[in-house]
Design a protein around this motif. Sequence first.
Motif, short mmCIF file in Angstrom:
data_model
loop_
_atom_site.label_atom_id
_atom_site.label_comp_id
_atom_site.label_asym_id
_atom_site.label_seq_id
_atom_site.Cartn_x
_atom_site.Cartn_y
_atom_site.Cartn_z
N ARG A 170 0.81 -1.22 0.00
CA ARG A 170 0.00 0.00 0.00
C ARG A 170 0.84 1.27 0.00
O ARG A 170 0.29 2.37 0.14
CB ARG A 170 -0.93 0.01 1.23
CG ARG A 170 -1.98 -1.09 1.23
CD ARG A 170 -2.90 -1.01 0.04
NE ARG A 170 -3.97 -2.01 0.10
CZ ARG A 170 -4.70 -2.37 -0.94
NH1 ARG A 170 -4.46 -1.82 -2.14
NH2 ARG A 170 -5.64 -3.28 -0.81
N ASP A 173 -0.21 3.62 -2.79
CA ASP A 173 -1.53 4.20 -2.50
C ASP A 173 -1.38 5.32 -1.47
O ASP A 173 -1.97 6.40 -1.61
CB ASP A 173 -2.48 3.13 -1.94
CG ASP A 173 -2.88 2.11 -2.98
OD1 ASP A 173 -3.13 2.51 -4.13
OD2 ASP A 173 -2.93 0.92 -2.66
N GLY A 197 -14.15 0.36 -1.18
CA GLY A 197 -13.77 -0.99 -1.57
C GLY A 197 -14.35 -1.98 -0.58
O GLY A 197 -14.82 -1.62 0.50
N LEU A 201 -9.97 -4.95 2.75
CA LEU A 201 -8.91 -4.47 1.86
C LEU A 201 -7.87 -3.64 2.60
O LEU A 201 -6.78 -3.42 2.10
CB LEU A 201 -9.50 -3.64 0.72
CG LEU A 201 -10.19 -4.42 -0.41
CD1 LEU A 201 -10.81 -3.45 -1.41
CD2 LEU A 201 -9.20 -5.33 -1.11
N LYS A 203 -8.73 -0.39 4.13
CA LYS A 203 -9.00 1.04 3.93
C LYS A 203 -8.63 1.84 5.18
O LYS A 203 -7.96 2.88 5.10
CB LYS A 203 -10.48 1.23 3.59
CG LYS A 203 -10.91 0.56 2.30
CD LYS A 203 -12.38 0.81 1.99
CE LYS A 203 -13.32 0.17 3.00
NZ LYS A 203 -13.24 -1.30 3.00
N GLU A 312 -19.78 2.05 -3.38
CA GLU A 312 -19.48 3.05 -4.40
C GLU A 312 -20.54 4.13 -4.42
O GLU A 312 -20.26 5.29 -4.72
CB GLU A 312 -19.37 2.39 -5.77
CG GLU A 312 -18.93 3.35 -6.87
CD GLU A 312 -18.65 2.65 -8.19
OE1 GLU A 312 -18.21 3.33 -9.14
OE2 GLU A 312 -18.86 1.41 -8.28
N LYS A 325 -10.97 3.96 -5.66
CA LYS A 325 -11.37 2.59 -5.42
C LYS A 325 -10.13 1.77 -5.07
O LYS A 325 -9.22 1.63 -5.90
CB LYS A 325 -12.05 1.99 -6.66
CG LYS A 325 -12.53 0.55 -6.44
CD LYS A 325 -13.25 0.01 -7.66
CE LYS A 325 -13.76 -1.41 -7.40
NZ LYS A 325 -14.47 -1.97 -8.57
N LEU A 326 -10.11 1.25 -3.85
CA LEU A 326 -8.94 0.51 -3.39
C LEU A 326 -8.94 -0.88 -4.02
O LEU A 326 -9.92 -1.62 -3.91
CB LEU A 326 -8.94 0.41 -1.87
CG LEU A 326 -7.60 0.06 -1.21
CD1 LEU A 326 -6.56 1.11 -1.55
CD2 LEU A 326 -7.76 -0.06 0.30
N ALA A 327 -7.86 -1.22 -4.67
CA ALA A 327 -7.75 -2.51 -5.36
C ALA A 327 -7.30 -3.59 -4.40
O ALA A 327 -6.75 -3.32 -3.33
CB ALA A 327 -6.78 -2.39 -6.53
N CYS A 328 -7.53 -4.85 -4.79
CA CYS A 328 -7.00 -5.98 -4.02
C CYS A 328 -5.48 -5.98 -4.12
O CYS A 328 -4.89 -5.40 -5.04
CB CYS A 328 -7.56 -7.29 -4.56
SG CYS A 328 -9.33 -7.50 -4.31
N ARG A 330 -1.74 -7.13 -4.87
CA ARG A 330 -1.09 -7.91 -5.93
C ARG A 330 -0.68 -9.27 -5.36
O ARG A 330 -0.54 -9.45 -4.16
CB ARG A 330 0.14 -7.17 -6.46
CG ARG A 330 -0.16 -5.87 -7.17
CD ARG A 330 1.10 -5.22 -7.71
NE ARG A 330 2.09 -4.97 -6.67
CZ ARG A 330 3.24 -5.61 -6.57
NH1 ARG A 330 3.56 -6.56 -7.44
NH2 ARG A 330 4.10 -5.31 -5.60
#
Length: 370
Positions: A170, A173, A197, A201, A203, A312, A325-328, A330
């Motif tokens: 992160r 981010d 998200g 995740l 946040k 959202e 939007k926080l992604a999963c 990697r």
Amino acid sequence: MAESLLLPLVRGVAGEAIGTLVQTVTRMCGLDDDRETLERHLLAIECKLVNVEERSQTNGYIKSWMVKLKAAAYKADDVLDDFEYEGLRRKAQIGESTSRKVLGYITLHSPLLFRFAMSRKLKGVLNKIKELVVEMNTFGLENSVNQQEPLHPWRQTHSKLDESAEMFGRDADKEGIVKLLLDQQDQRKVQVLPIFGMGGLGKTALVKMVYNDQGVQQHFQLKMWHCVSENFDVIAIVKSIIELATNERYNPPDSIELLQKKLDEVIGRKRFFLVLDDVWNEEKTIWEDNLKPLLCSIGGIGSVIVVTCRSEQVATIMCTIQPLKLACLREEDSWELFSKKAFSSDIVEQAELATVGRRIVNKCGGLLLL
């Protein structure tokens, strides 16, 4: 009277829903959101039951509602018992061996069948509880609650950063958000940045990193953190902000006009950074007509509000800046986090366990919920 046992029953089932073993199994089955929703609904009902039972003796509707609730609570108890039993069964089956512990995640003991069956059971009882909550709110059951009784607290978070905890994947981010916040320094209107998200995740953990960043600490004159959860009450939120700004207790007036004047007084023209963590409200009018005018008309140039939410729709309602939007995580970051939690450093080197572990990480799809 049979109903006299309802409050401790609901309280007990709510307590079981937050049990470590139950949470572990529901997470493994991908059902933890439903478990968490069941928990919140039971806690909400518990608040309303404090003084309801006496009225049930003379109110036929309340008595009928309580009978239905008792039946639903027993069913919820049975479902949670099933999760707990499954957790104990797996624990007994795999013992304390680390290698067998990992293999237990992909055991051939029909995990998919268990998940499918329990998903139906949990959703069934959750839908029934939801129906009863709707009835409770629609027909004014809440009026029977003693207003002096404090509400059961919702989930609470805080801004303190655990220096010993590691954050995986992160950093980019965090740096991006910090830059975005500092870039608002010429904006005359308060800017609102939602970060959204699915649950798990990270946040809140990410925003904690931002909140405690040295550059952010130096840039903003006033920094405040308020966990909203489902209690999206204007007076409660503004009261908390006033208390955070003054470090003093505050008894809010009944008048929103007086509350606004107090808010103007304590914030003034200070450049502030406010975190509204875990927002669930999807009613646009509550934000647009009530809270936004209060919070976005105060403070100095460059003031920013950061909102964390799962929805959202919430993000779209509240944003003035493009929502993030926080992604999963990697795959490699997920593996690093998983191996840190599941193995000791020497165990990771064993090829068999590493292979099994990576298969688990791959199935999780970047959402480990560890």
